[in-house]
Structures are given as structure tokens and as C-alpha cells.
Design a protein around this motif. Sequence first.
Motif, PDB file in Angstrom:
ATOM      1  N   LEU A 153       0.833  -1.190   0.000  1.00  0.00           N
ATOM      2  CA  LEU A 153       0.000   0.000   0.000  1.00  0.00           C
ATOM      3  C   LEU A 153       0.873   1.247   0.000  1.00  0.00           C
ATOM      4  O   LEU A 153       2.021   1.221   0.432  1.00  0.00           O
ATOM      5  N   GLU A 154       0.307   2.334  -0.482  1.00  0.00           N
ATOM      6  CA  GLU A 154       1.006   3.614  -0.442  1.00  0.00           C
ATOM      7  C   GLU A 154       0.968   4.184   0.975  1.00  0.00           C
ATOM      8  O   GLU A 154       0.029   3.927   1.737  1.00  0.00           O
ATOM      9  N   HIS A 157      -2.379   5.438   2.927  1.00  0.00           N
ATOM     10  CA  HIS A 157      -3.508   4.696   2.355  1.00  0.00           C
ATOM     11  C   HIS A 157      -4.739   4.830   3.238  1.00  0.00           C
ATOM     12  O   HIS A 157      -4.669   4.780   4.463  1.00  0.00           O
ATOM     13  N   ARG A 185      -1.889   7.773  -8.644  1.00  0.00           N
ATOM     14  CA  ARG A 185      -1.804   8.862  -7.674  1.00  0.00           C
ATOM     15  C   ARG A 185      -1.368  10.164  -8.345  1.00  0.00           C
ATOM     16  O   ARG A 185      -1.787  11.250  -7.931  1.00  0.00           O
ATOM     17  N   HIS A 194      -9.938   1.191  -4.506  1.00  0.00           N
ATOM     18  CA  HIS A 194      -9.260  -0.023  -4.059  1.00  0.00           C
ATOM     19  C   HIS A 194      -9.383  -1.101  -5.131  1.00  0.00           C
ATOM     20  O   HIS A 194     -10.325  -1.103  -5.922  1.00  0.00           O
ATOM     21  N   TYR A 205      -8.230  -2.365  -0.175  1.00  0.00           N
ATOM     22  CA  TYR A 205      -6.776  -2.274  -0.269  1.00  0.00           C
ATOM     23  C   TYR A 205      -6.411  -1.917  -1.713  1.00  0.00           C
ATOM     24  O   TYR A 205      -6.906  -2.552  -2.657  1.00  0.00           O
ATOM     25  N   ARG A 206      -5.521  -0.939  -1.900  1.00  0.00           N
ATOM     26  CA  ARG A 206      -5.048  -0.615  -3.244  1.00  0.00           C
ATOM     27  C   ARG A 206      -3.725  -1.347  -3.466  1.00  0.00           C
ATOM     28  O   ARG A 206      -2.643  -0.783  -3.346  1.00  0.00           O
TER      29      ARG A 206
END
Length: 246
Positions: A153-154, A157, A185, A194, A205-206
Motif C-alpha cells: 500500500l502507499e 492509504h 496517484r 481499491h 486495499y489498493r
Amino acid sequence: MLTLNVQHANPARSRRQADWLAEQDTDVIVLTEVAPGGHAITQALGEHGFTVHVTDGGPDYLTLVASRIGKQEPVPGIQLVHLPHRCAAVRLHLDGDHTIGVVGLYVPSRGPQARRNQDKRAFQAAVTAHLPRMADDLAVTGPIVIAGDLNVLEPGHQPHHKVFGAWEYDFYTAFTAAGYGDAFRHLHPDTVDHSWYGRRSGDGYRFDHIFCSPISAALDCGYLHQPRTSGLSDHAAMTAVISIPT
């Protein structure tokens, strides 16, 4: 282009996935979590006019790059020291002397208790070590795209998931440090979306990403939820439009 985690599909579902992929306005495809061998999806995509490069990993999941434009040239120099079959890299020759680089990655999930995070950490470390020299290995005239299910994840997030450690967020930022921008992004600074949802919690969740160098080549990027909602996979697909200088 499009990337999708195909959730180790059996032959019947692989054919349905290939039919859906062929209907999309897509030139290049990266597929992750391909079932060992990858024969069904490879054959089905070939029947739809795609040229396919799939890795060879024995009993483990594979990564695949397919295209219906240009000529694929696998790049063996991009050989990771851990789980190399989860990385597929091609130099795509287009009209004239134009070439672009396409790298598909499938990062292991956090794993069973007996090997908690061992494969994930080792694979992430191998990718991170290779990122600074990826462009030299690909040696292309146009953009380089790195796509797939990174199981990471970033930072920042939404929602925040406490289970992920700093070393996992460091892997995400390693792409930026090496000159690869997060296409989604970059184009959607504040959008929350996600690609995978917890079966019991329903939390999003991405996990799936498309990174591009230079990031200015990314003209559009987003998620297609039809594969997830229709049962083709447990992941959404991710698409991007990448410009190629003439």
C-alpha cells in the motif's frame, strides 16, 4: 494497458478472462497470479491475437505479459535473485525504432505463519536492488511501465491497515526513488479507490499498481471493477493510457 490479478484461474475461468480481456481497448496486458504452467490463459490469449510471454516457475504462480501491438523481446537481464518467475520483462518494438519497456511484478502476500513475510521481504529486496538499473537493462527509447499486484500500500492509504510495516511502505517509495511515478496517484491526488477487498472485513486495499517513467507519459489511469464484481477474479483490473513520443 491493463493489469489484472487472475486469482490462479482454472482453464474454464481463464478462457472467460481471456474473452473479457480481448473485449477491452487494450494493447498491452500484465497478468499476475497465473496458475502454474499458464497454458490455458496463454492459449486463449493467443487465439485472440495476443503475443504472450509467460515466466516459468514450476509449482509457484507466474507473471505474464501479452500484447497485440509490436514485437515482444523478453529481457533476460532482468533476473531477480529471489522468485524470478514472478517478474516478466519485455522490450516491445513498435513502428520504426520506437521501443517501450514493460515489466510485470507479482509480489508474494504476507504468507503462512511458518514463513511469515520471508518470501515477500526477499522478493521486495530483490526488486528494490534492481530498480536503479532497470532502465539500463531494458534500453528502450520510450517509456517504461512497471505493473502488477505488488501486495503493498502507499503511505497514507485510506483506510489505514495496521498490519503493514514500514519495510512494506519503503518498497512502495523505492519506485519513486528510482524515477518511477505512481500513475494513479499522479493523476488522481485525492481519489480513494481499491483493487481488493477483505473477504470478512470488507475493507479495501489498493494492492495493484502501475508505475511509469517518465510519469508525464501517463495520460489516464484507473480501476475497472467488473472482473471483481462479476467473479472473474477477486481483484479489480487497472488500466492506464501511456503516451509514446513520435
